[in-house]
Write an enzyme that holds these catalytic residues in place. Structure first.
Site, PDB file in Angstrom:
ATOM      1  CB  SER A 139      -0.848  -0.010   1.281  1.00 43.65           C
ATOM      2  OG  SER A 139      -1.451   1.250   1.504  1.00 43.65           O
ATOM      3  CE1 TYR A 152      -4.316  -2.210   4.944  1.00 39.54           C
ATOM      4  CE2 TYR A 152      -3.329  -0.069   4.488  1.00 39.54           C
ATOM      5  CZ  TYR A 152      -3.933  -1.231   4.044  1.00 39.54           C
ATOM      6  OH  TYR A 152      -4.127  -1.430   2.697  1.00 39.54           O
TER       7      TYR A 152
HETATM    8  P1  NAD Z   1     -11.369  -5.919  -0.160  1.00 38.51           P
HETATM    9  O1  NAD Z   1     -11.712  -5.788   1.265  1.00 38.51           O
HETATM   10  O2  NAD Z   1     -12.392  -5.615  -1.189  1.00 38.51           O
HETATM   11  O3  NAD Z   1     -10.791  -7.378  -0.480  1.00 38.51           O
HETATM   12  C1  NAD Z   1      -9.939  -8.030   0.423  1.00 38.51           C
HETATM   13  C2  NAD Z   1     -10.210  -9.525   0.334  1.00 38.51           C
HETATM   14  O4  NAD Z   1      -9.326 -10.183   1.248  1.00 38.51           O
HETATM   15  C3  NAD Z   1     -11.645  -9.899   0.743  1.00 38.51           C
HETATM   16  O5  NAD Z   1     -12.230 -10.720  -0.253  1.00 38.51           O
HETATM   17  C4  NAD Z   1     -11.462 -10.642   2.054  1.00 38.51           C
HETATM   18  O6  NAD Z   1     -12.421 -11.671   2.287  1.00 38.51           O
HETATM   19  C5  NAD Z   1     -10.053 -11.209   1.883  1.00 38.51           C
HETATM   20  N1  NAD Z   1      -9.471 -11.602   3.173  1.00 38.51           N
HETATM   21  C6  NAD Z   1      -9.439 -10.890   4.333  1.00 38.51           C
HETATM   22  N2  NAD Z   1      -8.853 -11.613   5.310  1.00 38.51           N
HETATM   23  C7  NAD Z   1      -8.490 -12.792   4.746  1.00 38.51           C
HETATM   24  C8  NAD Z   1      -7.855 -13.961   5.224  1.00 38.51           C
HETATM   25  N3  NAD Z   1      -7.474 -14.067   6.518  1.00 38.51           N
HETATM   26  N4  NAD Z   1      -7.623 -14.982   4.367  1.00 38.51           N
HETATM   27  C9  NAD Z   1      -8.016 -14.889   3.079  1.00 38.51           C
HETATM   28  N5  NAD Z   1      -8.652 -13.829   2.561  1.00 38.51           N
HETATM   29  C10 NAD Z   1      -8.891 -12.793   3.390  1.00 38.51           C
HETATM   30  O7  NAD Z   1     -10.103  -4.961  -0.370  1.00 38.51           O
HETATM   31  P2  NAD Z   1      -9.192  -4.578  -1.628  1.00 38.51           P
HETATM   32  O8  NAD Z   1      -9.170  -3.115  -1.726  1.00 38.51           O
HETATM   33  O9  NAD Z   1      -9.536  -5.395  -2.821  1.00 38.51           O
HETATM   34  O10 NAD Z   1      -7.764  -5.016  -1.030  1.00 38.51           O
HETATM   35  C11 NAD Z   1      -6.838  -5.841  -1.703  1.00 38.51           C
HETATM   36  C12 NAD Z   1      -5.451  -5.532  -1.179  1.00 38.51           C
HETATM   37  O11 NAD Z   1      -5.097  -4.200  -1.554  1.00 38.51           O
HETATM   38  C13 NAD Z   1      -5.323  -5.569   0.348  1.00 38.51           C
HETATM   39  O12 NAD Z   1      -4.091  -6.161   0.707  1.00 38.51           O
HETATM   40  C14 NAD Z   1      -5.334  -4.116   0.741  1.00 38.51           C
HETATM   41  O13 NAD Z   1      -4.678  -3.881   1.963  1.00 38.51           O
HETATM   42  C15 NAD Z   1      -4.591  -3.498  -0.426  1.00 38.51           C
HETATM   43  N6  NAD Z   1      -4.846  -2.080  -0.622  1.00 38.51           N
HETATM   44  C16 NAD Z   1      -6.102  -1.593  -0.801  1.00 38.51           C
HETATM   45  C17 NAD Z   1      -6.293  -0.232  -1.007  1.00 38.51           C
HETATM   46  C18 NAD Z   1      -7.642   0.372  -1.239  1.00 38.51           C
HETATM   47  O14 NAD Z   1      -7.760   1.608  -1.197  1.00 38.51           O
HETATM   48  N7  NAD Z   1      -8.673  -0.393  -1.520  1.00 38.51           N
HETATM   49  C19 NAD Z   1      -5.184   0.628  -1.005  1.00 38.51           C
HETATM   50  C20 NAD Z   1      -3.908   0.097  -0.811  1.00 38.51           C
HETATM   51  C21 NAD Z   1      -3.747  -1.257  -0.638  1.00 38.51           C
END
Ligand code: NAD
Length: 254
Positions: A139, A152
């Site tokens: 991130s 985080y």
């Molecule tokens: P999201 O919440 O839509 O998807 C995350 C997925 O991870 C979900 O389907 C959830 O069920 C799964 N998950 C959570 N805990 C888990 C576990 N213990 N085992 C297996 N699966 C698990 O979020 P997203 O935005 O698609 O996030 C994807 C990645 O991107 C994450 O690592 C997040 O930290 C990172 N990220 C997101 C953003 C943002 O703004 N959305 C920004 C920077 C980084």
């Protein structure tokens, strides 16, 4: 044109958001995809939508035995394992003094210990496949300090560092390991926290919009592909320029 033809990928957190988008793109680029998540109904639905080249497995990334089963299932169904996308994650936004030690540790477990277990689990099958590519989804909170992201941010800085260690250790086997650093991306994770994608007014982002899952999926696919064959230990921001420096609006305001 990018191609993932002939490759098999495991994508964690693939039931929704960026993971689901990456799974769909990987399949369009010719990969066979194992979607892994704890949201089983959603995950199965996404896999069914992709079709024959996709398979869903239940995988809690914090559990080493789940990883072993997921790797076995991948080899049983598709015969090989070439790519791992450590995408699953959880987000909490609290000031340090309000974040409980339990919640802090839980965030580390999912966002940092999870990818650690994943990299350990895929190393041997990737060596058997003659090499591989791992993409760790960190991130911008792993590139700079962001207030209210104690657990985080610590997890994402940790994952950035772990990526480089793995790149150094796995490189001799032809396994590349890189990290991506999304800015705010319009997914369920930031619902109600970030302004909606279409809002059009994002002065801290050079491109003046927040990201879409496809913005990240394209970068992840590139890093996973042979087009990035000499790229390892790298960290790539996909944030519309929000960590490039001070946005013009900020300077004007000063
Ligand atoms: P999201 O919440 O839509 O998807 C995350 C997925 O991870 C979900 O389907 C959830 O069920 C799964 N998950 C959570 N805990 C888990 C576990 N213990 N085992 C297996 N699966 C698990 O979020 P997203 O935005 O698609 O996030 C994807 C990645 O991107 C994450 O690592 C997040 O930290 C990172 N990220 C997101 C953003 C943002 O703004 N959305 C920004 C920077 C980084």
């Amino acid at each position: 044109m990018l191609s993932l033809e002939g490759k098999t990928a495991v994508i964690t957190g693939a039931a929704r958001g960026q993971g689901a988008e990456a799974a769909r793109l990987f399949a369009r680029l010719g990969a066979r995809v194992v979607l892994a998540d704890v949201r089983d109904d959603l995950g199965r639905e996404v896999a069914a939508g992709i079709g024959a080249g996709a398979h869903y497995v239940h995988l809690d990334v914090t559990d080493a035995s789940h990883w072993a089963a997921a790797v076995d299932a991948t080899r049983e169904v598709f015969g090989r394992l070439d790519i791992l996308v450590n995408n699953a994650g959880v987000f909490r936004s609290l000031p340090l003094h309000e974040e409980s030690p339990e919640a802090f540790e839980e965030t580390l477990r999912v966002n940092l210990v999870g990818p650690f277990l994943g990299m350990r689990a895929v190393r041997a099958p990737m060596i058997r496949a003659g090499g591989g590519a791992i993409v760790n989804v960190s991130s911008i909170a792993g590139l700079t300090g962001i207030a209210r992201t104690g657990g985080y941010g610590a997890s994402k800085w940790g994952l950035r560092g772990l990526t480089k260690v793995a790149a150094l250790e796995f490189g001799e086997h032809g396994i590349r390991v890189n990290s991506v650093h999304p800015g705010i991306i319009d997914t369920p994770m930031v619902e109600g926290i970030a302004p909606p994608a279409g809002a059009g007014n994002h002065p801290a982002v050079a491109l003046r919009r927040i990201g879409l899952p496809r913005d990240v999926a394209g970068l992840v696919a590139f890093l996973a592909s042979d087009a990035a064959g000499f790229l390892t230990g790298a960290e790539v921001a996909v944030d519309g320029g929000s960590t490039a420096g001070q946005a013009p609006a900020v300077v004007r305001a000063g």
